[in-house]
Scaffold this motif. Structure first.
Motif, short mmCIF file in Angstrom:
data_model
loop_
_atom_site.label_atom_id
_atom_site.label_comp_id
_atom_site.label_asym_id
_atom_site.label_seq_id
_atom_site.Cartn_x
_atom_site.Cartn_y
_atom_site.Cartn_z
N GLU A 62 -39.04 -57.99 -44.92
CA GLU A 62 -40.03 -56.92 -45.01
C GLU A 62 -39.47 -55.70 -45.73
O GLU A 62 -40.14 -55.10 -46.59
N CYS A 93 -38.90 -63.08 -50.44
CA CYS A 93 -39.15 -62.27 -49.24
C CYS A 93 -40.60 -62.40 -48.79
O CYS A 93 -40.90 -62.53 -47.60
N VAL A 97 -41.89 -63.96 -45.15
CA VAL A 97 -42.78 -63.24 -44.24
C VAL A 97 -44.04 -64.05 -43.96
O VAL A 97 -44.45 -64.22 -42.80
N SER A 102 -40.61 -64.46 -41.21
CA SER A 102 -39.50 -63.60 -41.66
C SER A 102 -38.12 -64.18 -41.34
O SER A 102 -37.12 -63.46 -41.41
#
Length: 211
Positions: A62, A93, A97, A102
């Motif tokens: 995040e 990334c 997520v 995550s």
């Protein structure tokens, strides 16, 4: 190379470095994933200089995604191919997520589906973060394996397959690190430092042979 000689080589490497570790700085599977992704065609030293500044600021999917590509580039611009690497890390990334809560998946197929993550990077993460007996063949391992005749092959995939076949299970988790370090500091590309090599008497590198 016969299996007895191979075992002696591996035993010496283990005795010399019983608990080998990667030279990349990381404190979580995600940090390792980012560091290994950044290390393609770059030195661990250069990557560490960048991530030592990046990770205190952003070390979760995040947080790095929130930086955006341009923000991430300010931290990694000293690393080769930083533009494409920034793009891949940001996309990875987002996938972590959205698809994996995550978390870095402990799964080869899921890892290799991430942008910028190929078989070698997946092998490093599975081995170093999760303790899998995988062997990530880079230029150092490819050179050492062929030069010593520990496991010969015309490309990295062939060398990986041969190593997985001939390396006894007790050595598999750590052999990746031993061979990288041996290639990085002793069995270097241009002029191997044979006089300081702990396996010189067992090596089948042809210039060392009189016949």
């Amino acid at each position: 190379m016969n299996k007895d000689k191979r075992r002696i080589i591996l035993t010496r490497l283990r005795d010399n470095n019983p608990k080998p570790e990667t030279e990349l700085n990381f404190s979580s599977p995600f940090e390792l994933l980012v560091a290994v992704t950044l290390s393609a065609q770059a030195t661990d030293v250069s990557v560490n200089k960048a991530t030592d500044k990046l990770f205190p600021v952003a070390n979760t999917p995040e947080a790095i995604y929130a930086l955006g590509e341009e923000g991430l580039k300010t931290y990694i611009k000293t690393i080769g191919l930083y533009n494409s690497k920034a793009t891949n890390v940001i996309k990875a990334c987002k996938m972590l997520v959205d698809l994996h809560g995550s978390k870095v998946p402990e799964n080869r197929e899921a890892l290799e589906a991430l942008p910028g993550v190929g078989r070698k990077t997946a092998n490093v993460v599975l081995n170093t973060a999760f303790g899998w007996p995988t062997i990530a063949v880079d230029t150092h391992i490819f050179r050492v394996s062929n030069r010593t005749k520990l496991a010969m092959g015309k490309n990295v995939d062939q060398v990986e397959a041969k190593l997985l076949k001939v390396i006894p299970s007790e050595f598999k988790v750590d052999v990746h690190h031993w061979l990288i370090l041996h290639g990085r500091y002793t069995c270097v590309a241009r002029k191997p430092r044979c006089g300081s090599c702990i396996i010189e008497d067992l090596c089948e590198y042809s210039p060392l042979k009189k016949t």
